[in-house]
Write a protein that holds these residues in place. Sequence first.
Motif, short mmCIF file in Angstrom:
data_model
loop_
_atom_site.label_atom_id
_atom_site.label_comp_id
_atom_site.label_asym_id
_atom_site.label_seq_id
_atom_site.Cartn_x
_atom_site.Cartn_y
_atom_site.Cartn_z
N ASN A 248 34.58 6.69 7.61
CA ASN A 248 34.21 6.68 9.02
C ASN A 248 33.44 7.96 9.32
OD1 ASN A 248 36.75 8.11 8.75
ND2 ASN A 248 36.89 8.14 10.98
N SER A 264 30.36 6.48 16.94
CA SER A 264 31.20 6.46 15.74
C SER A 264 30.98 5.18 14.96
CB SER A 264 32.68 6.59 16.11
OG SER A 264 33.13 5.44 16.80
N TYR A 265 31.30 5.26 13.68
CA TYR A 265 31.11 4.11 12.79
C TYR A 265 32.23 4.10 11.76
CZ TYR A 265 29.12 1.09 9.18
OH TYR A 265 28.92 0.09 8.24
N SER A 267 33.23 1.97 8.25
CA SER A 267 32.57 1.12 7.27
C SER A 267 33.39 -0.12 6.96
CB SER A 267 32.35 1.91 5.96
OG SER A 267 33.59 2.08 5.28
N ASP A 316 32.86 -3.83 9.50
CA ASP A 316 32.52 -2.50 9.98
C ASP A 316 32.52 -2.52 11.51
OD1 ASP A 316 30.31 -4.17 9.95
OD2 ASP A 316 28.89 -2.62 9.37
N ALA A 318 31.11 -0.26 15.05
CA ALA A 318 30.29 0.80 15.65
C ALA A 318 30.62 0.91 17.13
CB ALA A 318 28.80 0.49 15.46
#
Length: 471
Positions: A248, A264-265, A267, A316, A318
Motif C-alpha cells: 500500500n 492512497s492505494y 494493491s 486493489d 484507490a
Amino acid sequence: MSEGMLSVANRWTVRRYALPVGALLCCASGSAFASGFALLEQSASRLGTAFSGTAAAADDASTIFYNPAGMARLTDKELMVVASGVLIGSEFKNGNSQAALGQPLGNDGGDAGDWNAVPAAYFAMPLNEQFAVGLGVNAPFGLKLEYDDGWMGRFQALNSEIQTYNFNPSVSWRLSKQLSIGVGANYQRIQAELTNAVNYTAVVAQGLQSLVAAGQLPASSIPGLIQANGGLEGHTAVRGDDSSWGFNAGLLYEFSDDTRVGLSYRSTVDYTLEGSVRFRPATTSNPIGAGIIAAASAPGGQLATGPASVDLKLPDIATASLYHRMGKVELMADIAWTGWSSIQELRIVRDSGQVLSVTPERWEDTWRYAVGATYQLNDQWKLRGGVAYDETNVPDSTRTARLPDSDRTWVAVGAQWNPGNSWVVDVGYAHLFAEDARMNQDDGNPAARGFLIGEQESAVDIVSAQVAYKF
C-alpha cells in the motif's frame, strides 16, 4: 413418484440430459470470496464518520492502514488496539423457488448472519521530523454466512467463511512542509471454507443416463430408479489457505494546518488457495444407485475426496480524501474505487489438473462515497457523524446465497474521549441499510440444485472501540 418428479424424470429420459459434475460441487454456486467482503472496520475513529476522510485525517496510528503517508503528521509514538464487532442479519424470503430433482423444497434458512469479530492493532513511531515508521496488524477481508440445514438453497450454500490476516510494516517521509509520502508492505494470509449439501439423487440420475447411453439399462427404467433413489442428500466442503504479498502507498498534501488532501492505494493480492474438497456421500439400499454413488466417490471418481486448489485475485483499492477544519468543526469526504473486476470466475482444480467446476462471477468495479464531520465539544470530548453510499460488486445475474450483496447506505456516529493523560479512547457505531437483493439462481442446473427464487433481506450493525496510548 409425485407427478412433478415423474415429469422431470420423463424429460430427462427424452432429452438424455446429463448433469455436469461441476454443478454438484459447493463452489459452483458462487463465490464466497462485500462492497463484496472487504472490511473497512479497522478503526473506531474512522467508523464514527462512516469512513470519510480516511486518507486525509491522519490523526492517529490507524493511518498506517488507510494512508501510510499520514504518519508524518504524528508527533508521538502511539500504540493502538481496535476491537470491532459486525452483526450481519441476512434472511431469504421465498418467491417461487423450485425443489431439486427428487428432493423436498426445504425451509427458508433462518438468519444466515451473526456476530463477527474484526480486530486490529497499530504502532507508529516518528524517527525525526522527516521519517516515521509503523506496523499494522489487521483483517482487510472477511465473510461468514451460515444457513440452517435443510433450507431450500442448501444445494447452493450452507456455510461460507473467509478469514484474512494482514501484517503491514510501513514508512513515511515528509518531503516538504506540504507533501508527505508513505509506503507499506503487506504480508497477508487467507483461509476459506465453503460447504453445501449435494443432491445424490441427481448423481444417480446422471449415472443412469450413462448406463442407458451404454445400452446397459432401458430408458423406461429411469423414472422407477429415480423414485427408488429419491431424497438422497450428502454433503461437501472445500477448504483452502495461502499466503501472499501486496503493498500500500499514499501521499498527503497539506495546503495549510486546516486543509489537506490524501491519496492512497492498496494493491491486488494474488492467491492460490490449496486444500481439499471432501464429500460425505449419501447411502441407498437400491443396488444400482449404490453402485453409481460408489463409482462417483471412489478415488479418481467425479465426487472423490482429494486435494484441490483455487486461484483468487483480491482487488486493489484507490481512495481520494479531503479534510478541512473550521474552528471546532472538521469536515471530511471520501471517494474510493475497488477493483472487484479482478474476480471474473471461480475455478476449482484437482491436483491432477482436472477442473472440478468453473463458476462465472463477472464481478464489477465499485465506488464508495462518504462524508462526515466532527465537533469538538470541549477539551476532552469530540463527537463524530457521517453517511456513506456503497455500491455492490455483484451483478443480479450472478448473485447467489453465498454472497447476497446489494447496494447499501451507511449512517454512523461516534465519540472520542481524551482525558489528557496520554490515553485516548474512541467508540463508533454504524448501521448499514441494504437494498433487498433479488435472487434468481439455479447455477445452470435446476435438476441438481433446484431454483432459488426470491429476495435476500439484509442489514448490518457495526460497533467499534479503540484505545490509543501516546508516549
